[in-house]
Design an enzyme around this catalytic site. Structure first.
Site, PDB file in Angstrom:
ATOM      1  NE  ARG B  10      -0.622  -0.258   4.947  1.00 38.60           N
ATOM      2  CZ  ARG B  10      -0.864   0.342   6.105  1.00 38.60           C
ATOM      3  NH1 ARG B  10      -1.725   1.327   6.176  1.00 38.60           N
ATOM      4  NH2 ARG B  10      -0.257  -0.045   7.204  1.00 38.60           N
ATOM      5  CD  GLU B  58     -17.091   2.344   1.703  1.00 40.13           C
ATOM      6  OE1 GLU B  58     -18.341   2.292   1.730  1.00 40.13           O
ATOM      7  OE2 GLU B  58     -16.413   2.631   2.712  1.00 40.13           O
ATOM      8  CG  PHE B  83     -14.903  -1.252   3.214  1.00 31.74           C
ATOM      9  CD1 PHE B  83     -15.864  -2.004   3.891  1.00 31.74           C
ATOM     10  CD2 PHE B  83     -13.840  -0.747   3.926  1.00 31.74           C
ATOM     11  CE1 PHE B  83     -15.750  -2.225   5.254  1.00 31.74           C
ATOM     12  CE2 PHE B  83     -13.720  -0.973   5.292  1.00 31.74           C
ATOM     13  CZ  PHE B  83     -14.666  -1.709   5.958  1.00 31.74           C
ATOM     14  CG  HIS B 109      -5.958  -2.270   4.830  1.00 26.79           C
ATOM     15  ND1 HIS B 109      -5.355  -1.253   4.120  1.00 26.79           N
ATOM     16  CD2 HIS B 109      -5.730  -2.005   6.140  1.00 26.79           C
ATOM     17  CE1 HIS B 109      -4.779  -0.404   4.947  1.00 26.79           C
ATOM     18  NE2 HIS B 109      -4.975  -0.829   6.171  1.00 26.79           N
ATOM     19  CG  ASP B 117      -8.646  -3.151  11.808  1.00 23.70           C
ATOM     20  OD1 ASP B 117      -8.401  -2.797  12.984  1.00 23.70           O
ATOM     21  OD2 ASP B 117      -8.624  -2.378  10.836  1.00 23.70           O
ATOM     22  NE  ARG B 167      -2.867  -2.369   9.357  1.00 22.77           N
ATOM     23  CZ  ARG B 167      -2.160  -2.768  10.422  1.00 22.77           C
ATOM     24  NH1 ARG B 167      -1.704  -3.999  10.492  1.00 22.77           N
ATOM     25  NH2 ARG B 167      -1.906  -1.926  11.412  1.00 22.77           N
TER      26      ARG B 167
END
Lengths: 273, 309
Positions: B10, B58, B83, B109, B117, B167
């Site tokens: 990323r 999104e 998302f 991610h 998470d 990530r």
């Protein structure tokens, strides 16, 4: 080719209504109700308001139109054909296996269709992208987006409404075809929209309410939208679903079915009066 | 191989898109309130007028990107993979892929390596969903150098692309001057005892396994599948012919991902047993990336064990 006479525009709208009935009848399926309700709006856009040239359907500086309620493409196809984007006889291939006139509009197959649509709720976001592009490039073109009233039950419409407002898209004009009916019944009973005008107002829009089957009021609405600066405009157009065909008017059964032969003849005879 | 240095793909994306913004003024970037995490903030700071924060919307972001693309912009739209591919699937399908619009979806991610998470944020199905969409090209880079190449190269393709990014920081695998080609896989090594087809964060694990196995007298090759679609059939078939054991490994569900794609190719062209390592029909969980890769058996150790070592 700007048509300014009200009677002339009314005549075009009526011809579009005849086309809608013919194309849906010949296809054996399609959506006559919502196509008939928005025929006047499309007539004014394409024959009176939009800066377009059918000879150059991809011209960079042209005004754009997004038919977010894509199922009402019989109205759009007829409008585009009458405006000269393609031959009118193609209309009768609508929904057929070898036709470019898909059941929902395809921008890569039909000249004049600015965006492929069909899945409800996405058109306003797309129109925002176009309107921001116009501003970024100082092109000055305007973007119009027609939403169904049932369609605004889609949450994405309100995500997009916040975007229109955030970027102060005064070159954007949303029209809600407010015919009060959706497939499963009248909108208030399926899932009530309550106060559409106040909704758009609170989302940062300049709101104009009109009779969406009245050519004069439609022209006036678009003219006022053009004069509005610093914010997007939403025209809430009160319309009659099935407008122009007595037995289709305000009858939800005609949302998405084709007339039988006797119904077809009756509808055409009413429109040709 | 420079496995000692670690960078998250990323981060490579954020830097690459900033560089690309300088070269091409049609490049614009959209994000959905995650620019500090997706690293598009790097572009946003340099080109604020070409950066659009769409808020937590999104679906709106993807369709807006489609609208931009119809007007000649080259939008890169970013959010977390769950998302993008998940929440905005219908927008990707109908606003982007069906009209074949020039939208680049750079989803960060992806996979369980999101870490703490937990399951709601660990996208394990995106390769499966994205590679079924006509017109869409799907990329899954393994390191910093390859990510930079892909981010730049896809700007030259006129059509929709999906790039799957991670990530967690992973080893830099390739030298700066390494050559890649979209649609091709990168074969590392020539061992004939087995082929490890790997993608994304699992490529470095496959390379670690390759070294461990070599010390034990087992010689394998690693094939880095950085283009999931269109997939490099030629390399896959050739490696299946040239080697004994076939293993696939990915930070993704074993259903529909890299393993499935390899099986699709081989079952039609050169039937052969394939062992798929991936997330086995379960959701993820919290933990750090390294722990999770071990827990879900998508690390070097799992590969080595599959060779009976």
């Amino acid at each position: 080719m700007k048509v300014t006479k009200i009677e002339a525009l009314e005549k075009i709208a009526n011809e579009i209504r005849i086309d809608i009935i013919k194309t849906v009848y010949n296809a054996g399926s399609g959506h006559p109700g919502g196509s008939l309700s928005c025929a006047d709006i499309l007539t004014v856009l394409y024959f009176n308001q939009m800066n377009i040239n059918p000879q150059e359907p991809k011209a960079e500086g042209r005004d754009r139109f997004v038919l977010s309620k894509g199922h009402c493409c019989p109205a759009l196809y007829s409008t585009l054909a009458k405006r000269g984007y393609f031959k009118e006889d193609i209309l009768q291939t609508f929904r057929k296996i070898d036709s470019n006139l898909q059941g929902h509009p395809d921008m890569n197959k039909v000249p004049g269709v600015d965006m492929t649509t069909g899945s409800l709720g996405q058109g306003l976001s797309i129109a925002n992208g176009m309107a921001i592009s116009s501003k970024m490039d100082s092109m000055g073109y305007r973007v119009y987006c027609l939403l169904g009233d049932g369609e605004i039950q889609e949450g994405q419409v309100w995500e997009a409404a916040m975007t229109s407002s955030k970027y102060k898209l005064d070159n954007l004009c949303v029209i809600v075809d407010n015919n009060n009916l959706q497939i499963d019944g009248d909108i208030q009973s399926v899932k009530g929209l309550n106060k559409i005008e106040q909704k758009f107002e609170s989302f940062g829009f300049n709101v104009i309410s009109i009779d969406g089957n009245n050519i004069e009021q439609i022209i006036d609405g678009f003219d006022r939208a053009k004069m509005t600066k610093g914010m997007p405009t939403a025209i809430i157009a009160k319309t009659i679903k099935g407008k122009g065909v007595s037995f289709m008017e305000n009858n939800v059964a005609w949302h998405g079915k084709a007339p039988k032969e006797d119904e077809y003849k009756l509808a055409i005879s009413e429109l040709e009066k | 191989m420079r496995l000692d240095k670690k960078i998250a793909t990323r981060q490579s994306y954020g830097e690459a898109i900033k560089d690309l913004g300088k070269e091409n003024e049609n490049i614009i970037v959209l994000d959905a309130d995650l620019s500090t995490a997706t690293k598009t903030e790097i572009f946003a700071k340099e080109y604020p007028n070409r950066f659009f924060d769409m808020g937590i919307s999104e679906q709106d972001m993807i369709s807006t990107a489609a609208g931009f693309a119809t007007c000649g912009k080259i939008p890169y739209a970013s959010t977390f993979a769950v998302f993008a591919a998940g929440r905005a699937y219908d927008q990707i399908r109908n606003s982007v892929c069906y009209p074949n619009l020039n939208v680049k979806i750079c989803a960060t991610h992806a996979g369980i390596t999101v870490g703490p998470d937990g399951a709601t944020h660990q996208m394990l199905e995106d390769i499966a969903m994205m590679r079924t969409l006509p017109n869409l090209k799907v990329f899954s880079p393994s390191d910093d150098v390859q990510t930079r190449f892909i981010i730049k190269e896809i700007s030259k393709i006129n059509g929709p692309c999906y790039v799957r990014l991670a990530r967690t920081a992973t080893p830099v695998i390739y030298d700066e001057n390494e050559q890649f080609e979209l649609g091709k896989a990168k074969q590392i090594g020539k061992g004939e005892d087995g082929t490890i087809f790997a993608t994304g964060v699992c490529v470095a694990e496959a390379l670690k396994a390759k070294e461990i196995l070599e010390k034990k007298g087992v010689f394998v090759r690693v094939v880095d599948i950085y283009t999931i679609k269109p997939i490099d059939k030629e390399t896959i078939i050739r490696c299946a012919k040239e080697t004994n054991k076939i293993i696939t490994i990915e930070d993704h569900s074993i259903y529909g991902g890299l393993g499935s794609a390899i099986c699709e190719v081989l079952s039609e062209e050169y039937p052969k047993k394939v062992t798929r390592l991936g997330i086995n029909d379960t959701f993820g969980k919290s933990g750090n990336a390294e722990e999770l890769m071990k827990y879900f058996k998508i690390d070097a150790e799992a590969i080595v064990k599959n060779f009976g070592m």
